[in-house]
Design a protein around this motif. Sequence first.
Motif, PDB file in Angstrom:
ATOM      1  N   ASN A  94      65.346  -2.459  13.242  1.00 48.42           N
ATOM      2  CA  ASN A  94      65.019  -2.338  14.675  1.00 48.42           C
ATOM      3  C   ASN A  94      64.033  -1.216  14.986  1.00 48.42           C
ATOM      4  O   ASN A  94      64.319  -0.362  15.822  1.00 48.42           O
ATOM      5  N   LEU A  95      62.895  -1.243  14.322  1.00 44.41           N
ATOM      6  CA  LEU A  95      61.891  -0.205  14.578  1.00 44.41           C
ATOM      7  C   LEU A  95      60.950  -0.654  15.688  1.00 44.41           C
ATOM      8  O   LEU A  95      60.908  -1.831  16.043  1.00 44.41           O
ATOM      9  N   LEU A  96      60.218   0.284  16.243  1.00 44.57           N
ATOM     10  CA  LEU A  96      59.247  -0.024  17.294  1.00 44.57           C
ATOM     11  C   LEU A  96      57.919  -0.410  16.653  1.00 44.57           C
ATOM     12  O   LEU A  96      57.403   0.310  15.793  1.00 44.57           O
ATOM     13  N   THR A  97      57.386  -1.540  17.081  1.00 40.31           N
ATOM     14  CA  THR A  97      56.103  -1.998  16.547  1.00 40.31           C
ATOM     15  C   THR A  97      55.029  -0.951  16.814  1.00 40.31           C
ATOM     16  O   THR A  97      55.006  -0.356  17.878  1.00 40.31           O
ATOM     17  N   ARG A 135      55.547   7.431   2.713  1.00 34.96           N
ATOM     18  CA  ARG A 135      55.347   6.355   3.694  1.00 34.96           C
ATOM     19  C   ARG A 135      55.314   6.881   5.131  1.00 34.96           C
ATOM     20  O   ARG A 135      55.518   6.113   6.067  1.00 34.96           O
ATOM     21  N   LEU A 136      55.041   8.167   5.288  1.00 30.88           N
ATOM     22  CA  LEU A 136      55.126   8.786   6.619  1.00 30.88           C
ATOM     23  C   LEU A 136      54.230   8.111   7.650  1.00 30.88           C
ATOM     24  O   LEU A 136      54.576   8.028   8.822  1.00 30.88           O
ATOM     25  N   THR A 137      53.069   7.628   7.224  1.00 29.18           N
ATOM     26  CA  THR A 137      52.115   7.070   8.192  1.00 29.18           C
ATOM     27  C   THR A 137      52.085   5.545   8.163  1.00 29.18           C
ATOM     28  O   THR A 137      51.214   4.924   8.768  1.00 29.18           O
ATOM     29  N   HIS A 138      53.045   4.933   7.467  1.00 30.36           N
ATOM     30  CA  HIS A 138      53.130   3.462   7.466  1.00 30.36           C
ATOM     31  C   HIS A 138      53.795   2.973   8.742  1.00 30.36           C
ATOM     32  O   HIS A 138      54.683   3.614   9.285  1.00 30.36           O
ATOM     33  N   ARG A 139      53.359   1.777   9.172  1.00 28.29           N
ATOM     34  CA  ARG A 139      53.971   1.125  10.335  1.00 28.29           C
ATOM     35  C   ARG A 139      54.918   0.028   9.846  1.00 28.29           C
ATOM     36  O   ARG A 139      54.818  -0.405   8.700  1.00 28.29           O
ATOM     37  N   PRO A 140      55.829  -0.424  10.739  1.00 27.70           N
ATOM     38  CA  PRO A 140      56.849  -1.386  10.293  1.00 27.70           C
ATOM     39  C   PRO A 140      56.303  -2.581   9.515  1.00 27.70           C
ATOM     40  O   PRO A 140      56.889  -2.984   8.511  1.00 27.70           O
ATOM     41  N   ASP A 141      55.163  -3.148   9.960  1.00 28.04           N
ATOM     42  CA  ASP A 141      54.655  -4.345   9.273  1.00 28.04           C
ATOM     43  C   ASP A 141      54.043  -4.011   7.913  1.00 28.04           C
ATOM     44  O   ASP A 141      53.621  -4.908   7.192  1.00 28.04           O
ATOM     45  N   ARG A 148      62.292  -0.272   5.959  1.00 27.48           N
ATOM     46  CA  ARG A 148      62.461  -0.207   7.427  1.00 27.48           C
ATOM     47  C   ARG A 148      63.865   0.275   7.775  1.00 27.48           C
ATOM     48  O   ARG A 148      64.055   1.088   8.668  1.00 27.48           O
ATOM     49  N   GLN A 149      64.840  -0.238   7.058  1.00 31.02           N
ATOM     50  CA  GLN A 149      66.211   0.180   7.370  1.00 31.02           C
ATOM     51  C   GLN A 149      66.438   1.657   7.022  1.00 31.02           C
ATOM     52  O   GLN A 149      67.165   2.363   7.723  1.00 31.02           O
ATOM     53  N   ARG A 150      65.774   2.119   5.959  1.00 29.84           N
ATOM     54  CA  ARG A 150      65.932   3.535   5.599  1.00 29.84           C
ATOM     55  C   ARG A 150      65.300   4.444   6.645  1.00 29.84           C
ATOM     56  O   ARG A 150      65.805   5.543   6.910  1.00 29.84           O
ATOM     57  N   ILE A 151      64.215   3.983   7.269  1.00 27.70           N
ATOM     58  CA  ILE A 151      63.632   4.753   8.379  1.00 27.70           C
ATOM     59  C   ILE A 151      64.614   4.788   9.546  1.00 27.70           C
ATOM     60  O   ILE A 151      64.833   5.824  10.173  1.00 27.70           O
ATOM     61  N   ALA A 152      65.243   3.661   9.813  1.00 29.63           N
ATOM     62  CA  ALA A 152      66.234   3.616  10.896  1.00 29.63           C
ATOM     63  C   ALA A 152      67.394   4.568  10.604  1.00 29.63           C
ATOM     64  O   ALA A 152      67.926   5.216  11.509  1.00 29.63           O
ATOM     65  N   LEU A 153      67.774   4.674   9.332  1.00 27.21           N
ATOM     66  CA  LEU A 153      68.846   5.603   8.959  1.00 27.21           C
ATOM     67  C   LEU A 153      68.402   7.048   9.192  1.00 27.21           C
ATOM     68  O   LEU A 153      69.131   7.838   9.806  1.00 27.21           O
ATOM     69  N   ALA A 154      67.199   7.378   8.727  1.00 23.68           N
ATOM     70  CA  ALA A 154      66.673   8.741   8.935  1.00 23.68           C
ATOM     71  C   ALA A 154      66.596   9.051  10.428  1.00 23.68           C
ATOM     72  O   ALA A 154      66.940  10.145  10.870  1.00 23.68           O
ATOM     73  N   ARG A 155      66.171   8.062  11.209  1.00 25.22           N
ATOM     74  CA  ARG A 155      66.046   8.221  12.659  1.00 25.22           C
ATOM     75  C   ARG A 155      67.413   8.513  13.288  1.00 25.22           C
ATOM     76  O   ARG A 155      67.548   9.392  14.143  1.00 25.22           O
ATOM     77  N   ALA A 156      68.425   7.791  12.843  1.00 21.40           N
ATOM     78  CA  ALA A 156      69.770   8.021  13.385  1.00 21.40           C
ATOM     79  C   ALA A 156      70.285   9.402  12.986  1.00 21.40           C
ATOM     80  O   ALA A 156      70.864  10.115  13.802  1.00 21.40           O
ATOM     81  N   LEU A 157      70.052   9.794  11.732  1.00 19.95           N
ATOM     82  CA  LEU A 157      70.597  11.065  11.247  1.00 19.95           C
ATOM     83  C   LEU A 157      69.921  12.270  11.910  1.00 19.95           C
ATOM     84  O   LEU A 157      70.542  13.308  12.100  1.00 19.95           O
ATOM     85  N   LEU A 158      68.668  12.108  12.285  1.00 22.63           N
ATOM     86  CA  LEU A 158      67.923  13.203  12.905  1.00 22.63           C
ATOM     87  C   LEU A 158      68.639  13.721  14.157  1.00 22.63           C
ATOM     88  O   LEU A 158      68.629  14.901  14.447  1.00 22.63           O
ATOM     89  N   LEU A 159      69.281  12.824  14.875  1.00 21.30           N
ATOM     90  CA  LEU A 159      69.912  13.196  16.143  1.00 21.30           C
ATOM     91  C   LEU A 159      71.344  13.685  15.980  1.00 21.30           C
ATOM     92  O   LEU A 159      71.986  14.047  16.945  1.00 21.30           O
TER      93      LEU A 159
END
Length: 224
Positions: A94-97, A135-141, A148-159
């Motif tokens: 569920n990342l933002l395009t 992959r810091l500057t990669h976009r979802p596509d 993508r899911q690992r980015i979502a995990l990092a995003r959740a953990l940040l908060l």
Amino acid sequence: MTLHLDDVTVTLGRGDARTTALRGLDTTFRPGVLTALVGPSGSGKSTLLAVAGALLRPDRGRVLLNGSDLAALTDGERARARRERVGYVFQSGNLLTGLTAEEQLLAAASLAGRRPRTLRTRARELLTEVGLEHRLTHRPDQLSGGERQRIALARALLLQPELLLIDEPTAAVDRTRADDLTALIARTTHQYGSVTIVATHDPVVTDAADATVDMLEQATPSAV
Ligand code: ADP
Ligand code: MG
């Protein structure tokens, strides 16, 4: 924070597709405890996460956060609780395009009212911990499903959410990565005292979990 599901029943779909996904579920999840949510495909694991994360309202029963009922909140309050207190990692990510990996984390932080600048270092650390420092500057596509899911995990953990809900985090990664992700989730849970629920089939996760909830035992309607 403690999460308690009190006699929760959820039906999904209409007509012939109507399904009782959860039936009279009664469970407590405690802070600082990593719970593995197990059970065969279709046993209601994702539905439980959706109810716990206030994305889905139960037909019956109550979802209590620290004793207060989620259903008693207004839509606005519920949306706010979700944004500020709940970290939700869907299987799809569920990342933002259009946003890069790093921006995904900073945008979520900003929505939750944190100041992105102070979080940039931590965001990079987390992306490194989930193995995406390249992959810091990669976009979802431009990323694989697992990435993508690992980015979502990092995003959740940040908060550092009080409630961390993760749907099959190791389904799309190899064994070594599964070990690393599981260790990261366990460490975060113990460090910040989050209520963490991980839906999984993976022994790597169940072995590392502090507790297990088996949907088959939970979902069986009591005999009359
Ligand atoms: P799990 O995550 O354990 O595989 P789910 O929570 O996704 O299980 O699904 C629980 C049950 O609800 C399954 O039998 C599934 O087929 C059914 N289900 C899920 N979504 C819907 C829907 N939108 N309409 C009807 N039935 C659904
Ligand atoms: Mg599922």
